[in-house]
Design a protein around this motif. Structure first.
Motif, PDB file in Angstrom:
ATOM      1  N   GLY A 153     -23.393  15.019  74.132  1.00 18.98           N
ATOM      2  CA  GLY A 153     -23.239  13.568  74.187  1.00 18.98           C
ATOM      3  C   GLY A 153     -22.675  13.070  75.497  1.00 18.98           C
ATOM      4  N   GLY A 154     -22.445  13.993  76.439  1.00 16.44           N
ATOM      5  CA  GLY A 154     -21.969  13.603  77.759  1.00 16.44           C
ATOM      6  C   GLY A 154     -20.454  13.567  77.864  1.00 16.44           C
ATOM      7  N   TRP A 155     -19.985  13.712  79.104  1.00 14.65           N
ATOM      8  CA  TRP A 155     -18.551  13.676  79.396  1.00 14.65           C
ATOM      9  C   TRP A 155     -18.239  12.327  80.052  1.00 14.65           C
ATOM     10  CZ3 TRP A 155     -15.583  17.787  82.829  1.00 14.65           C
ATOM     11  CH2 TRP A 155     -14.207  17.769  82.474  1.00 14.65           C
ATOM     12  N   PRO A 156     -17.520  11.451  79.381  1.00 15.81           N
ATOM     13  CA  PRO A 156     -17.285  10.105  79.920  1.00 15.81           C
ATOM     14  C   PRO A 156     -16.750  10.095  81.349  1.00 15.81           C
ATOM     15  CG  PRO A 156     -16.531  10.227  77.656  1.00 15.81           C
ATOM     16  CD  PRO A 156     -16.925  11.622  78.043  1.00 15.81           C
ATOM     17  N   TRP A 166     -21.834   6.124  79.760  1.00 16.24           N
ATOM     18  CA  TRP A 166     -21.489   6.792  78.500  1.00 16.24           C
ATOM     19  C   TRP A 166     -21.459   5.766  77.375  1.00 16.24           C
ATOM     20  CZ3 TRP A 166     -17.374   6.744  74.906  1.00 16.24           C
ATOM     21  CH2 TRP A 166     -17.377   7.819  74.011  1.00 16.24           C
ATOM     22  N   GLU A 167     -22.085   6.089  76.245  1.00 20.49           N
ATOM     23  CA  GLU A 167     -22.219   5.149  75.131  1.00 20.49           C
ATOM     24  C   GLU A 167     -21.268   5.521  73.998  1.00 20.49           C
ATOM     25  OE1 GLU A 167     -26.268   4.167  73.980  1.00 20.49           O
ATOM     26  OE2 GLU A 167     -27.000   5.187  75.774  1.00 20.49           O
ATOM     27  N   LYS A 168     -20.250   4.711  73.822  1.00 15.76           N
ATOM     28  CA  LYS A 168     -19.252   5.024  72.798  1.00 15.76           C
ATOM     29  C   LYS A 168     -19.783   4.817  71.383  1.00 15.76           C
ATOM     30  CE  LYS A 168     -16.946   0.499  72.658  1.00 15.76           C
ATOM     31  NZ  LYS A 168     -15.655  -0.206  72.820  1.00 15.76           N
ATOM     32  N   LYS A 169     -20.832   3.980  71.237  1.00 19.46           N
ATOM     33  CA  LYS A 169     -21.369   3.731  69.902  1.00 19.46           C
ATOM     34  C   LYS A 169     -21.956   4.988  69.273  1.00 19.46           C
ATOM     35  CE  LYS A 169     -22.436  -1.173  70.643  1.00 19.46           C
ATOM     36  NZ  LYS A 169     -23.513  -2.196  70.682  1.00 19.46           N
ATOM     37  N   LYS A 170     -22.365   5.932  70.103  1.00 16.61           N
ATOM     38  CA  LYS A 170     -22.979   7.160  69.596  1.00 16.61           C
ATOM     39  C   LYS A 170     -21.958   8.260  69.317  1.00 16.61           C
ATOM     40  CE  LYS A 170     -27.427   6.471  71.956  1.00 16.61           C
ATOM     41  NZ  LYS A 170     -28.406   7.069  72.899  1.00 16.61           N
ATOM     42  N   GLU A 214     -18.927  14.081  64.300  1.00 23.07           N
ATOM     43  CA  GLU A 214     -20.321  14.329  64.675  1.00 23.07           C
ATOM     44  C   GLU A 214     -20.386  15.215  65.917  1.00 23.07           C
ATOM     45  OE1 GLU A 214     -22.153  10.528  65.059  1.00 23.07           O
ATOM     46  OE2 GLU A 214     -22.248  10.170  62.894  1.00 23.07           O
ATOM     47  N   PHE A 215     -19.445  15.037  66.820  1.00 21.10           N
ATOM     48  CA  PHE A 215     -19.339  15.921  67.983  1.00 21.10           C
ATOM     49  C   PHE A 215     -19.150  17.365  67.518  1.00 21.10           C
ATOM     50  CE2 PHE A 215     -16.923  18.388  71.003  1.00 21.10           C
ATOM     51  CZ  PHE A 215     -17.463  18.071  72.239  1.00 21.10           C
ATOM     52  N   ARG A 265      -9.008   5.255  71.590  1.00 21.64           N
ATOM     53  CA  ARG A 265     -10.344   4.879  72.057  1.00 21.64           C
ATOM     54  C   ARG A 265     -11.296   6.075  72.007  1.00 21.64           C
ATOM     55  NH1 ARG A 265     -11.085   3.333  77.243  1.00 21.64           N
ATOM     56  NH2 ARG A 265      -9.213   4.440  77.950  1.00 21.64           N
ATOM     57  N   ALA A 266     -12.548   5.824  71.659  1.00 18.10           N
ATOM     58  CA  ALA A 266     -13.561   6.879  71.567  1.00 18.10           C
ATOM     59  C   ALA A 266     -13.692   7.627  72.887  1.00 18.10           C
ATOM     60  CB  ALA A 266     -14.903   6.274  71.159  1.00 18.10           C
ATOM     61  N   ARG A 267     -13.547   6.903  73.986  1.00 19.92           N
ATOM     62  CA  ARG A 267     -13.695   7.523  75.309  1.00 19.92           C
ATOM     63  C   ARG A 267     -12.616   8.580  75.535  1.00 19.92           C
ATOM     64  NH1 ARG A 267     -16.675   5.564  79.527  1.00 19.92           N
ATOM     65  NH2 ARG A 267     -16.260   6.542  81.547  1.00 19.92           N
ATOM     66  N   VAL A 268     -11.403   8.290  75.091  1.00 29.72           N
ATOM     67  CA  VAL A 268     -10.298   9.243  75.247  1.00 29.72           C
ATOM     68  C   VAL A 268     -10.563  10.490  74.404  1.00 29.72           C
ATOM     69  CG1 VAL A 268      -7.835   9.611  74.866  1.00 29.72           C
ATOM     70  CG2 VAL A 268      -8.643   7.412  75.764  1.00 29.72           C
ATOM     71  N   GLN A 269     -11.002  10.265  73.169  1.00 26.90           N
ATOM     72  CA  GLN A 269     -11.310  11.401  72.290  1.00 26.90           C
ATOM     73  C   GLN A 269     -12.421  12.267  72.889  1.00 26.90           C
ATOM     74  OE1 GLN A 269     -11.926  10.368  68.102  1.00 26.90           O
ATOM     75  NE2 GLN A 269     -10.857   8.430  68.444  1.00 26.90           N
ATOM     76  N   ALA A 270     -13.470  11.635  73.387  1.00 25.59           N
ATOM     77  CA  ALA A 270     -14.616  12.370  73.928  1.00 25.59           C
ATOM     78  C   ALA A 270     -14.227  13.152  75.183  1.00 25.59           C
ATOM     79  CB  ALA A 270     -15.757  11.405  74.231  1.00 25.59           C
ATOM     80  N   ASN A 271     -13.448  12.528  76.054  1.00 26.15           N
ATOM     81  CA  ASN A 271     -12.996  13.247  77.252  1.00 26.15           C
ATOM     82  C   ASN A 271     -12.216  14.508  76.872  1.00 26.15           C
ATOM     83  OD1 ASN A 271     -13.953  11.995  79.631  1.00 26.15           O
ATOM     84  ND2 ASN A 271     -12.478  10.314  79.410  1.00 26.15           N
ATOM     85  N   TYR A 272     -11.378  14.380  75.859  1.00 25.21           N
ATOM     86  CA  TYR A 272     -10.579  15.510  75.409  1.00 25.21           C
ATOM     87  C   TYR A 272     -11.465  16.607  74.816  1.00 25.21           C
ATOM     88  CZ  TYR A 272      -7.696  18.189  72.106  1.00 25.21           C
ATOM     89  OH  TYR A 272      -7.112  19.201  71.386  1.00 25.21           O
ATOM     90  N   LEU A 273     -12.386  16.246  73.940  1.00 26.84           N
ATOM     91  CA  LEU A 273     -13.210  17.235  73.248  1.00 26.84           C
ATOM     92  C   LEU A 273     -14.143  17.974  74.206  1.00 26.84           C
ATOM     93  CD1 LEU A 273     -14.045  15.271  69.981  1.00 26.84           C
ATOM     94  CD2 LEU A 273     -12.651  17.334  70.170  1.00 26.84           C
ATOM     95  N   VAL A 274     -14.739  17.256  75.144  1.00 29.41           N
ATOM     96  CA  VAL A 274     -15.623  17.925  76.109  1.00 29.41           C
ATOM     97  C   VAL A 274     -14.807  18.832  77.018  1.00 29.41           C
ATOM     98  CG1 VAL A 274     -17.273  17.609  77.984  1.00 29.41           C
ATOM     99  CG2 VAL A 274     -17.344  16.081  76.006  1.00 29.41           C
ATOM    100  N   TRP A 275     -13.618  18.368  77.417  1.00 30.28           N
ATOM    101  CA  TRP A 275     -12.760  19.228  78.224  1.00 30.28           C
ATOM    102  C   TRP A 275     -12.457  20.529  77.507  1.00 30.28           C
ATOM    103  CZ3 TRP A 275     -10.707  21.728  81.898  1.00 30.28           C
ATOM    104  CH2 TRP A 275      -9.513  22.421  81.724  1.00 30.28           C
ATOM    105  N   ARG A 276     -12.107  20.448  76.224  1.00 34.94           N
ATOM    106  CA  ARG A 276     -11.765  21.655  75.474  1.00 34.94           C
ATOM    107  C   ARG A 276     -12.977  22.583  75.354  1.00 34.94           C
ATOM    108  NH1 ARG A 276      -7.614  21.984  72.019  1.00 34.94           N
ATOM    109  NH2 ARG A 276      -8.284  24.176  72.035  1.00 34.94           N
TER     110      ARG A 276
END
Length: 735
Positions: free
Chosen positions: A149-152, A159-163, A168-169, A332-343
């Motif tokens: 889903g991409g790294w914000p 990057w689309e936060k709606k997705k 789901e990640f 925020r979804a962006r913060v969560q996504a940045n963290y998950l992709v980093w991990r």
């Protein structure tokens, strides 16, 4: 040892041996303790004597600091390799295993060998292809990030936060073969109440940096090192540094908060507190709006029968789940996504180019003191054997991994059957001794004692390896469907991981057979284990070597070293955690209340003793964590005691053994020297700090001195004066 040195030693001792066969051997402290029947001059004894001579420091009083006496010369002459954080006799045995496995992985296939051996070699070879990784590693990982889903931090406004949703990640990542659970962990485990069944468990996550560091806050120097690591990797992948610093600070603060919501290791020692079974639909109420049944079935889609909402799951830490449900919607979804992709990326550094690996190395230098990247062959050997952690995952612990295949390759070439027979006899004798010890306890009531005896009787030993791994047909059947043929290291790894996950899904509803060879084929491991869910003890072939075990040396040397380990693992069944389960591995309180109180009082003595030990790291004095290390400390104390008693009972039956040439020590003293030898270790300061903060074991010095100072048998054999450092008046005694 060369034959010339052996002849010189034998010649120099021969005349004296004729005159002094029955004379007393005096130790360094000038006290004669025991008459010996002579000196052993076999090659095995000469080799053992040479090893002892090389390791001990005769200038150190054994009654002052036995660890330094037994290991001092080893410590003086041992240099830690630049790519390692510590080294010692245990580590060196692992190094020997790595070299043996390298030979196997690089060897020419033999006719009619199991098909999986080809995949093992392909996996190893793809890891060794550093040129390919250098050319395409970064590009391959970026494609993986796109699929997630991409790294914000890379994509900016694109990057689309709606997705995005974190669950789901996790589903996408799991199906790709990645290890997931950086916000909330879903895993298959054994049912606490019925060890023959599996259950889904929901737990707090493991973190990119241990909670013990993260709880110190963003400005802590070690947390800052972790932050720089994150930012530098993002920049390496194309992010602007200013953007990376801003966005990844937010994701790090998010991880710090998750760590504060989690419970510490001290609280996780109580299995009853972690056993919170409920129907999935009830668990849903802890996290409104999140369908747990649907999520588990999406992640484990290979389940033959999907999980139903009325089925039971275990929520290990309800407080974490409830707090997460309150907190996460505000992040925020962006913060969560940045963290998950980093991990996800952090767990895949082995598949990255040298630039990224050097960024990781800079971080490791500060956390562990490691100076250079290890030789690629060593890394690839350990990864293939499942001995090198990929992220927080060490695959030899996972059912369905390559452990059985690698174990079969190793056992066929390197492990003699004679060694297994000797080890079998030792385990039998030490188990019997533990039962005798139980009979002698004056603080245990007869009802509890009888149940303890039953638990020892039910304890299943697994020594060397399961013979089934040598059956090509069984190995072929076990690995049916797993083929690693790609030139891409990452593709092979994800293929391997997906096979493991399918294995767990297929096994989920099957009755667990604790004696199944499929879970005990790991021969190529330098370690030993107690499994409380099986009530089993395991001694893989890899540890039956080196300072731990030699089949041609006196029994007191083997009883002191591997015998202590055997006793250690048996005692784990009765430490603060193992004692919570019965002989079938079920979470049952089998203790009478008054006896349990007496046990806890004795365990508290161990907690206080080790909690008062300190280490100096860079001028900072750190106390050991007596609570987190209590299980290992209790096991160490019991291990030495049980092995010594079992050996002394053997001497009564078979007679005294001769001593070693060139050494003024009795067999009993050599037992203790041999018992200390496996723990001889030198460690970088940074690693020592990490060890004290996060490990369940005490540093090696205290594993030896802390245990032996509690044993009157040790003080008697070395004639240590009362109140000397190794013979204090107050001694802790659990078993």
């Amino acid at each position: 040892m060369s034959s010339l040195l052996f002849l010189m030693l034998a010649s120099s001792l021969a005349d004296g041996l004729k005159r002094n066969v029955e004379t007393e051997m005096k130790p360094k402290n000038e006290t004669a303790l025991q008459k010996t029947p002579g000196i052993c001059l076999t090659p095995g004894c000469v080799k053992a004597a040479s090893t002892v001579i090389e390791m001990i420091d005769k200038e150190v009083d054994p009654c002052t600091d036995f660890f330094e006496f037994a290991c001092g010369n080893f410590h003086k002459k041992t240099i830690i390799p630049d790519h390692q954080t510590h080294t010692g006799t245990f580590t060196m045995l692992g190094d020997k295993l790595n070299e043996q496995l390298r030979i196997l992985f690089e060897s020419t296939p033999e006719p009619n060998e199991p098909k999986i051996f080809k995949s093992v070699r392909n996996y190893y070879n793809s890891c060794m292809d550093q040129d390919r990784i250098e050319k395409s590693g970064k590009k391959t990982l970026l494609k993986l990030v796109d699929k997630l889903g991409g790294w914000p931090v890379l994509e900016g406004d694109k990057w689309e936060k709606k997705k995005f949703s974190w669950h789901e990640f996790d589903v996408r990542a799991h199906r790709m073969g990645l290890v997931v659970g950086s916000i909330l962990m879903f895993k298959v485990d054994t049912d606490y109440d019925n060890s023959s069944l599996r259950i889904f468990e929901i737990d707090q996550p493991e973190f990119g940096l241990d909670k013990e560091y993260l709880q110190n806050g963003f400005k802590d120097k070690d947390v800052q090192a972790y932050y720089r690591y994150m930012v530098n990797i993002a920049v390496h992948y194309g992010a602007k540094r200013k953007t990376a610093k801003k966005e990844l600070k937010e994701s790090l603060l998010f991880e710090i908060l998750l760590a504060t919501l989690s419970i510490p290791k001290e609280q996780r020692r109580n299995s009853t507190a972690l056993n919170n079974k409920m129907p999935v639909k009830e668990a849903n109420k802890m996290y409104p709006g999140f369908d747990w049944t649907k999520h588990i079935n999406n992640v484990y889609r290979e389940l033959e029968t999907p999980l139903k909402s009325k089925e039971l799951i275990n929520v290990a830490v309800p407080s974490y789940v409830k707090e997460l449900a309150k907190y996460l919607p505000r992040v925020r979804a962006r913060v969560q996504a940045n963290y998950l992709v980093w991990r996800a990326l952090m767990s895949l550094m082995l598949f990255n180019d040298k630039t990224a690996q050097n960024i990781e190395l800079e971080y490791c230098k500060l956390l562990t003191g490691k100076k250079v990247i290890p030789p690629r062959w060593e890394t690839c050997t350990k990864v293939t054997a499942g001995l090198e952690a990929i992220g927080s995952t060490t695959l030899y612990k996972w059912d369905g991994s390559l452990t059985n295949a690698v174990g079969a390759m190793y056992a066929k070439k390197y492990f003699p059957e004679s060694s297994k027979k000797i080890a079998d006899d030792m385990v039998t004798n030490i188990r019997k001794e533990f039962k005798i010890l139980l009979d002698e306890l004056d603080w245990m009531d007869d009802i509890t004692r009888k149940k303890a005896q039953v638990k020892v009787d039910k304890m299943t030993p697994h020594i060397g390896y399961a013979k089934e791994i040598l059956d090509n047909n069984l190995i072929n059947e076990f690995y049916k469907g797993l083929e690693m043929s790609s030139d891409s290291f990452l593709v092979n790894h994800l293929t391997h991981m997906n096979f493991i996950k399918k294995y767990y899904a297929k096994q989920f509803r099957n009755i667990i057979d604790p004696r199944s060879w499929e879970e005990h084929g790991g021969a190529a491991i330098v370690n030993a284990f107690y499994d409380s869910q099986e009530n089993s003890i395991k001694f893989p072939a890899g540890i039956l070597d080196g300072v731990y075990f030699q089949d041609d040396r006196p029994k007191y040397m083997n009883y002191g070293a591997i015998g202590m380990v055997v006793g250690h693992e048996i005692t784990h069944g009765f430490d603060d955690q193992g004692s919570q389960k019965d002989g079938d591995g079920n979470l049952v309180n089998w203790w009478e209340p008054e006896t349990k109180k007496k046990y806890l009082k004795r365990a508290q003595c161990i907690i206080d003793q080790y909690g008062n030990y300190t280490v100096n790291v860079g001028g900072k004095v750190m106390n050991l964590n007596g609570i987190n290390t209590q299980g290992e400390n209790v096991a160490d104390n019991g291990g030495f005691k049980e092995a010594y008693r079992a050996y002394m009972r053997l001497v009564k039956r078979e007679g005294e053994e001769p001593s070693l040439p060139g050494l003024p020590y009795t067999p009993r003293q050599l037992f203790w020297i041999s018992g200390a030898a496996p723990w001889c270790t030198v460690m970088r300061e940074e690693k020592l700090k990490n060890y004290v903060l996060t490990d369940y074991h005490s540093p090696m010095r205290f594993r030896v001195n802390g245990s032996l100072r509690n044993l009157k048998e040790f003080s008697r054999d070395w004639n240590c004066p009362s109140r000397s450092p190794m013979n204090p008046v107050k001694k802790c005694k659990v078993w």
